[in-house]
Design a protein around this motif. Sequence first.
Motif, PDB file in Angstrom:
ATOM      1  N   UNK A 179      -8.282 -60.231-107.225  1.00 42.23           N
ATOM      2  CA  UNK A 179      -7.985 -59.703-108.552  1.00 42.23           C
ATOM      3  C   UNK A 179      -7.010 -58.550-108.375  1.00 42.23           C
ATOM      4  N   UNK A 180      -5.993 -58.483-109.251  1.00 46.13           N
ATOM      5  CA  UNK A 180      -4.957 -57.469-109.100  1.00 46.13           C
ATOM      6  C   UNK A 180      -4.497 -56.980-110.470  1.00 46.13           C
ATOM      7  N   UNK A 234       1.711 -55.129-114.166  1.00 49.74           N
ATOM      8  CA  UNK A 234       2.564 -55.967-113.317  1.00 49.74           C
ATOM      9  C   UNK A 234       2.672 -55.507-111.862  1.00 49.74           C
ATOM     10  N   UNK A 235       1.972 -54.442-111.465  1.00 47.72           N
ATOM     11  CA  UNK A 235       2.164 -53.878-110.126  1.00 47.72           C
ATOM     12  C   UNK A 235       1.547 -54.732-109.022  1.00 47.72           C
ATOM     13  N   UNK A 236       0.531 -55.528-109.352  1.00 52.13           N
ATOM     14  CA  UNK A 236      -0.202 -56.325-108.365  1.00 52.13           C
ATOM     15  C   UNK A 236      -0.777 -55.450-107.257  1.00 52.13           C
ATOM     16  N   UNK A 237      -1.315 -54.308-107.667  1.00 46.81           N
ATOM     17  CA  UNK A 237      -2.054 -53.431-106.775  1.00 46.81           C
ATOM     18  C   UNK A 237      -3.542 -53.614-107.054  1.00 46.81           C
ATOM     19  N   UNK A 238      -4.416 -53.147-106.149  1.00 52.38           N
ATOM     20  CA  UNK A 238      -5.852 -53.278-106.416  1.00 52.38           C
ATOM     21  C   UNK A 238      -6.247 -52.492-107.660  1.00 52.38           C
ATOM     22  N   UNK A 239      -7.233 -52.994-108.373  1.00 53.85           N
ATOM     23  CA  UNK A 239      -7.750 -52.266-109.524  1.00 53.85           C
ATOM     24  C   UNK A 239      -8.534 -51.046-109.033  1.00 53.85           C
ATOM     25  N   UNK A 240      -8.368 -49.937-109.722  1.00 54.19           N
ATOM     26  CA  UNK A 240      -9.158 -48.765-109.404  1.00 54.19           C
ATOM     27  C   UNK A 240     -10.547 -48.919-110.017  1.00 54.19           C
ATOM     28  N   UNK A 241     -11.482 -48.078-109.570  1.00 50.55           N
ATOM     29  CA  UNK A 241     -12.835 -48.124-110.130  1.00 50.55           C
ATOM     30  C   UNK A 241     -12.797 -47.875-111.637  1.00 50.55           C
ATOM     31  N   UNK A 242     -11.921 -46.985-112.061  1.00 45.39           N
ATOM     32  CA  UNK A 242     -11.796 -46.666-113.487  1.00 45.39           C
ATOM     33  C   UNK A 242     -11.292 -47.880-114.267  1.00 45.39           C
ATOM     34  N   UNK A 243     -10.302 -48.594-113.713  1.00 42.94           N
ATOM     35  CA  UNK A 243      -9.768 -49.776-114.383  1.00 42.94           C
ATOM     36  C   UNK A 243     -10.824 -50.877-114.479  1.00 42.94           C
ATOM     37  N   UNK A 244     -11.587 -51.048-113.407  1.00 45.39           N
ATOM     38  CA  UNK A 244     -12.643 -52.061-113.425  1.00 45.39           C
ATOM     39  C   UNK A 244     -13.695 -51.736-114.484  1.00 45.39           C
ATOM     40  N   UNK A 245     -14.088 -50.468-114.526  1.00 49.28           N
ATOM     41  CA  UNK A 245     -15.114 -50.052-115.480  1.00 49.28           C
ATOM     42  C   UNK A 245     -14.634 -50.225-116.915  1.00 49.28           C
ATOM     43  N   UNK A 246     -13.331 -50.014-117.133  1.00 50.48           N
ATOM     44  CA  UNK A 246     -12.781 -50.116-118.488  1.00 50.48           C
ATOM     45  C   UNK A 246     -12.424 -51.549-118.867  1.00 50.48           C
ATOM     46  N   UNK A 247     -12.548 -52.478-117.923  1.00 50.27           N
ATOM     47  CA  UNK A 247     -12.199 -53.866-118.200  1.00 50.27           C
ATOM     48  C   UNK A 247     -10.719 -54.051-118.439  1.00 50.27           C
ATOM     49  N   UNK A 290      -6.935 -55.301-118.353  1.00 54.23           N
ATOM     50  CA  UNK A 290      -6.374 -56.641-118.146  1.00 54.23           C
ATOM     51  C   UNK A 290      -5.885 -56.795-116.710  1.00 54.23           C
ATOM     52  N   UNK A 291      -6.155 -57.939-116.125  1.00 53.71           N
ATOM     53  CA  UNK A 291      -5.816 -58.147-114.727  1.00 53.71           C
ATOM     54  C   UNK A 291      -5.496 -59.611-114.483  1.00 53.71           C
ATOM     55  N   UNK A 292      -4.967 -59.890-113.311  1.00 51.30           N
ATOM     56  CA  UNK A 292      -4.669 -61.250-112.876  1.00 51.30           C
ATOM     57  C   UNK A 292      -5.690 -61.658-111.830  1.00 51.30           C
ATOM     58  N   UNK A 293      -6.312 -62.793-112.008  1.00 53.60           N
ATOM     59  CA  UNK A 293      -7.233 -63.328-111.005  1.00 53.60           C
ATOM     60  C   UNK A 293      -6.540 -64.460-110.255  1.00 53.60           C
ATOM     61  N   UNK A 294      -6.561 -64.389-108.936  1.00 50.99           N
ATOM     62  CA  UNK A 294      -5.905 -65.383-108.106  1.00 50.99           C
ATOM     63  C   UNK A 294      -6.948 -66.081-107.239  1.00 50.99           C
TER      64      UNK A 294
END
Length: 210
Positions: free
Chosen positions: A65-66, A69-82, A84-88
């Motif tokens: 999951x990234x 458009x940066x395709x960097x790892x999601x931070x804990x804050x981004x994960x907690x906030x849900x 939008x991300x790309x799942x590969x």
Amino acid sequence: MKLLLAILVTTLIVIAAFFILFSPEEESRRIVEAEMAGARFVYARAYARDETTGAGGLADRLAFVASFPAFTPLTAKQRAAGAPAVMLTVTPKDDSLDPAERPGKLYARFLTADALAGPGGLVKRHFEQGSPYDFEELYIAPPDGRIFFARCPKAHSGAASEACLSVFRDGAFDVELRFPPVFLENWDALYDGARGLLTRMTKAAARKKR
């Protein structure tokens, strides 16, 4: 007294170091190595979407999951906030049908005749009622969808998943992408970013091997 104080301070330092080294944030930055179909992958554990991918080793499927458009790892804050991300999902290529052939050889017989303008210069096609894809719409890059295609749920269709699905082949692997429909506007950045991420993972493995 001084000796007791020194022991206490040392103990506190060791405990603090333990929590720093094994905190969730530190664990997410841990580097993982995996091998699939003769290729080696090296990536930060924060990219892993499941325990198998997070553990590494021999695999027949890797799930990431990234951010976009940066395709960097999601931070804990981004994960907690849900966020939008790309799942590969990366698997060894399926020799039965190249993903680029799906629009013409798999989906075409279920499509209606109409073609509409879609986001990002894509062409929007409708599936026939009663077809296996009745609750979805097909978006293709002109002229025939070989460069890019995505199946997305119809608005208000009641589909269980609101994510679009796209698949492409990258060398010896088939790569499945799931992403929010809003990303269709930048579908070229979506594909380029996904390919770039896989290239970085495999190049990192090659450098590590040397």
